[in-house]
Scaffold this active site. Structure first.
Site, PDB file in Angstrom:
ATOM      1  N   ASP A 120     -80.311  29.732-107.067  1.00 50.21           N
ATOM      2  CA  ASP A 120     -80.292  28.247-107.098  1.00 50.21           C
ATOM      3  C   ASP A 120     -79.653  28.050-108.718  1.00 50.21           C
ATOM      4  O   ASP A 120     -79.862  28.873-109.583  1.00 50.21           O
ATOM      5  CB  ASP A 120     -81.576  27.606-107.051  1.00 50.21           C
ATOM      6  CG  ASP A 120     -82.606  27.942-108.102  1.00 50.21           C
ATOM      7  OD1 ASP A 120     -82.733  29.456-108.439  1.00 50.21           O
ATOM      8  OD2 ASP A 120     -83.300  27.137-108.725  1.00 50.21           O
ATOM      9  N   SER A 121     -78.921  26.729-108.769  1.00 53.00           N
ATOM     10  CA  SER A 121     -78.475  26.326-110.000  1.00 53.00           C
ATOM     11  C   SER A 121     -77.649  27.457-110.782  1.00 53.00           C
ATOM     12  O   SER A 121     -76.794  27.646-110.369  1.00 53.00           O
ATOM     13  CB  SER A 121     -79.680  25.927-110.766  1.00 53.00           C
ATOM     14  OG  SER A 121     -79.179  25.151-112.027  1.00 53.00           O
ATOM     15  N   ALA A 122     -78.211  27.919-111.945  1.00 53.74           N
ATOM     16  CA  ALA A 122     -77.279  29.094-112.763  1.00 53.74           C
ATOM     17  C   ALA A 122     -77.233  30.168-111.766  1.00 53.74           C
ATOM     18  O   ALA A 122     -76.204  31.014-111.720  1.00 53.74           O
ATOM     19  CB  ALA A 122     -77.902  29.302-114.041  1.00 53.74           C
ATOM     20  N   ALA A 127     -77.930  27.200-103.673  1.00 57.72           N
ATOM     21  CA  ALA A 127     -78.731  25.739-103.718  1.00 57.72           C
ATOM     22  C   ALA A 127     -78.107  25.209-105.258  1.00 57.72           C
ATOM     23  O   ALA A 127     -78.381  26.056-106.189  1.00 57.72           O
ATOM     24  CB  ALA A 127     -80.027  26.059-103.777  1.00 57.72           C
ATOM     25  N   HIS A 159     -82.418  17.967-108.345  1.00 62.52           N
ATOM     26  CA  HIS A 159     -82.028  19.361-108.837  1.00 62.52           C
ATOM     27  C   HIS A 159     -83.229  20.158-109.157  1.00 62.52           C
ATOM     28  O   HIS A 159     -84.145  19.592-109.650  1.00 62.52           O
ATOM     29  CB  HIS A 159     -81.082  19.231-110.240  1.00 62.52           C
ATOM     30  CG  HIS A 159     -80.736  20.612-110.703  1.00 62.52           C
ATOM     31  ND1 HIS A 159     -79.209  20.996-110.256  1.00 62.52           N
ATOM     32  CD2 HIS A 159     -80.986  21.411-111.431  1.00 62.52           C
ATOM     33  CE1 HIS A 159     -79.010  22.249-110.616  1.00 62.52           C
ATOM     34  NE2 HIS A 159     -80.265  22.476-111.510  1.00 62.52           N
TER      35      HIS A 159
END
Length: 690
Positions: free
Chosen positions: A393-395, A421, A617
């Site tokens: 997810d994200s990074a 994600a 987020h």
């Protein structure tokens, strides 16, 4: 309720309340009554200006969707947030109308509530004007402005000077589902931990980001707190030995996988092996030599049953989020345990080294090394070696994609699929409509995001909070002062402390395969002695008393394809495994996902895009807190399951691709969206269309 009905209800509510509090025998007296009157009038003024702008965007935003089935892009998100704000104002106005004659009616409180939402509406109006200019100045069909100077730099300066505290007080998280708002308030309170951690450890951006993304969840869920005391199973790899893997094109030839060496040299990598069942190999002597049990024997620390199961045909390799500067595999463990149990498969979560101490490309090197090690040592993990999925997810979503790009470049086995994600796919500070939401996002404000990216890029360490004595004293003074302000303002329904903390930071800020630029001047810009004006002459957004110094760093490292895969040339994207992206409609990074999905589709790579509504987020870290976040986490889980169970590209991909070919030209953009925006706005209000 359609837009016309929303505006009609708003005007009616404002006029009725303004008339009651401004005249008549029952009119209340005092300053609060006059504040309500003034606020109702101002809200109507903003609404009358917003109505044609919303109509214009509503007529064109579908042209920027990934496909006819996925209705999501930054323009849609901005319109949705404005409508949500209007609906909140209507709801609060109707409450005032129903209770204003009661002896228990708190007039001053209601005035404060309406003033807060009026300020939010003013700033949202400014965001729509900025998005309107972006629509007209940007290249045709693109959500991102392609240059760091000009429009992107202008937006950065607007962010630095615009007032944002209205979004972090009474209005915090109004755009999200109601179930998540109490959690956001708790996270807001948990930000005080940043000050405490900074004073204790004198660490910088990692502590700030860690507090930002994780604080508050333990206050809400006692089971989560209890899990923190459970022992965990930790693996350590000593990164000093290279090893060989066979090439996919010719298994008789080998590729040497070298240990990570960037910045800090050979070092340990910590991982967590999560498995709901004890599987063959997971209790082997070789694996035990790599393990450290934090609470007892490996069988106890994993919470495994005594009976040993055969190896699973599936393995998930997970890379956590946290802006490349914060969090660990353990902070994501609650939902990872659930995934492992539901899939009946082991899961290997990697604690890669964090910036700023270990900037790019250290995390990528470690994640790629661990992926290759898992391929080679599958028998130690309770895995047959058949199917492997990368998830993050994200990074972590960024690392899933870049690890796969590196696997393509090395010619080694690719994962069978990627589940990313809300991934961070473009690490530049290019302007886009969804990124305008960073002005108001409580979990991903631009000032924090830019510092995370600068730390990952290995730029000035001052962006990670200098540890010089003078800077430490200044920052601690702000923390002490603003921590006290936080509790005071929470009583009043506002948390300006967040605003002052975030605004005190400095910020920093390709290769595009898009349609040629269409130069159309923005209708709201005006020339003056100081250059183009962002807003109409009759409007000015609320400004902060102290403007943050925002700078855009144009270092080419941000455009490295292994840092910003959206900027990778086509040949680097061809050959990637199927990519499943799960994005958030209200995420400032939504446009990253939309544009990357389009790029993969354009080079005929299998890709799906699913966009969840009304969540922020980082919803996976909040998956235990509400029904909505649990359902969104299950969407990610089902994408992983689809990777494991599908032999061919998913039916959804094939149908979307067929639909695109069938409708090519028929449902395409007939005319430039910017021109359609002007036409729709004029038709909506009876103006002549030339």
């Amino acid at each position: 309720m359609d837009s016309k009905a929303v505006f009609s209800a708003l005007y009616e509510m404002c006029e009725e309340n303004a008339m009651f509090f401004s005249g008549g025998p029952e009119r209340p007296t005092g300053d609060a009554a006059q504040r309500l009157v003034d606020t109702m009038v101002t809200i109507q003024e903003h609404a009358r200006s917003l109505e044609p702008v919303l109509a214009g965007f509503s007529s064109i935003y579908h042209h920027f969707d990934f496909d006819p089935h996925v209705h999501a892009n930054g323009y849609r998100s901005l319109v949705k947030v404005v409508r949500c704000c209007l609906l909140h104002i209507i709801q609060k106005g109707r409450y005032i109308a129903s209770n204003r004659r009661s002896i228990f009616f708190r007039m001053a409180h209601s005035a404060g509530e309406m003033e807060a939402y009026c300020s939010a509406l003013c700033q949202l109006r400014a965001l729509l004007y900025l998005a309107q200019r972006l629509l007209h100045d940007n290249s045709h069909g693109n959500l991102f402005f392609q240059e760091e100077s000009g429009l992107s730099e202008s937006f950065l300066q607007e962010y630095a000077s615009m007032h944002k505290a209205c979004f972090y007080g009474r209005c915090v998280g109004f755009q999200f589902t109601p179930a998540i708002r109490p959690s956001l308030q708790s996270i807001t309170i948990g930000l005080v931990a940043f000050g405490e951690n900074y004073k204790k450890h004198q660490s910088g951006i990692g502590v700030a980001a860690g507090s930002l993304f994780t604080s508050g969840k333990y206050a809400l869920d006692p089971e989560l707190r209890g899990q923190e005391y459970e022992p965990s199973h930790v693996l350590y790899l000593i990164l000093c030995q290279p090893f060989d893997l066979p090439m996919v094109s010719d298994p008789t030839r080998m590729v040497t996988i070298c240990p990570p060496a960037a910045h800090i040299g050979p070092a340990q990598i910590q991982m967590r092996l999560i498995s709901s069942e004890l599987r063959e190999g997971q209790d082997s002597e070789k694996l035990l030599a790599l393990c450290r049990s934090e609470g007892g024997p490996i069988s106890l620390s994993l919470g495994l049953k005594a009976k040993k199961c055969p190896p699973s045909p599936w393995l998930v390799v997970h890379y956590h989020g946290g802006g490349f500067v914060a969090q660990t595999s353990r902070s994501h463990e609650p939902y990872l345990k659930s995934w492992s149990q539901d899939l009946g498969a082991p899961l290997l979560s990697v604690d890669y080294s964090l910036a700023p101490e270990a900037p790019f490309p250290r995390a990528l090197e470690e994640c790629f090394y661990v992926y290759c090690w898992a391929i080679k040592n599958h028998n130690l993990l309770g895995w047959t070696g058949e199917r492997v999925c990368l998830a993050g997810d994200s990074a972590g979503g960024n690392l899933c994609i870049t690890v796969s790009m590196r696997a393509v470049a090395h010619g080694v086995r690719l994962p069978d699929g990627i589940m990313a994600a809300y991934p961070a796919i473009l690490l530049t500070m290019y302007a886009s409509p969804s990124r305008l939401l960073s002005l108001m996002d409580p979990l991903l404000p631009l000032s924090v995001l830019s510092r995370c990216l600068s730390a990952y890029a290995g730029l000035s360490l001052s962006l990670s909070l200098s540890l010089s004595l003078s800077h430490t004293r200044t920052t601690l003074g702000l923390v002490r002062r603003d921590t006290a302000l936080l509790f005071k303002d929470l009583k009043q329904g506002a948390s300006n402390w967040i605003h002052s903390i975030l605004e005190s930071t400095r910020a920093s800020a390709g290769m595009w395969d898009t349609i040629s630029s269409v130069a159309i001047p923005p209708p709201s810009s005006e020339q003056n002695s100081e250059g183009p004006r962002e807003f109409p002459a009759s409007f000015e957004p609320l400004r902060s008393e102290q403007c943050a110094e925002m700078k855009m760093d144009s270092s080419p490292i941000f455009r490295n394809p292994y840092m910003s895969p959206l900027l990778a040339p086509d040949q680097m994207l061809r050959g990637l495994p199927p990519v499943h992206i799960v994005a958030c409609a209200l995420d400032p990074m939504l446009d990253d996902s939309v544009m990357f999905a389009k790029r993969l589709r354009n080079v005929e790579q299998p890709v799906t895009l699913c966009v969840v509504d009304d969540l922020p987020h980082g919803f996976l870290s909040l998956s235990q807190l509400s029904k909505e976040t649990r359902e969104a986490s299950n969407v990610c889980l089902e994408r992983i399951r689809e990777i494991f169970t599908s032999k061919d590209p998913p039916l959804e991909m094939r149908e979307h691709r067929k639909l695109e070919r069938t409708n090519h030209g028929a449902s395409g953009v007939k005319g430039d969206p910017a021109m359609l925006f002007e036409r729709s706005s004029k038709e909506e209000h009876g103006q002549a269309v030339v």
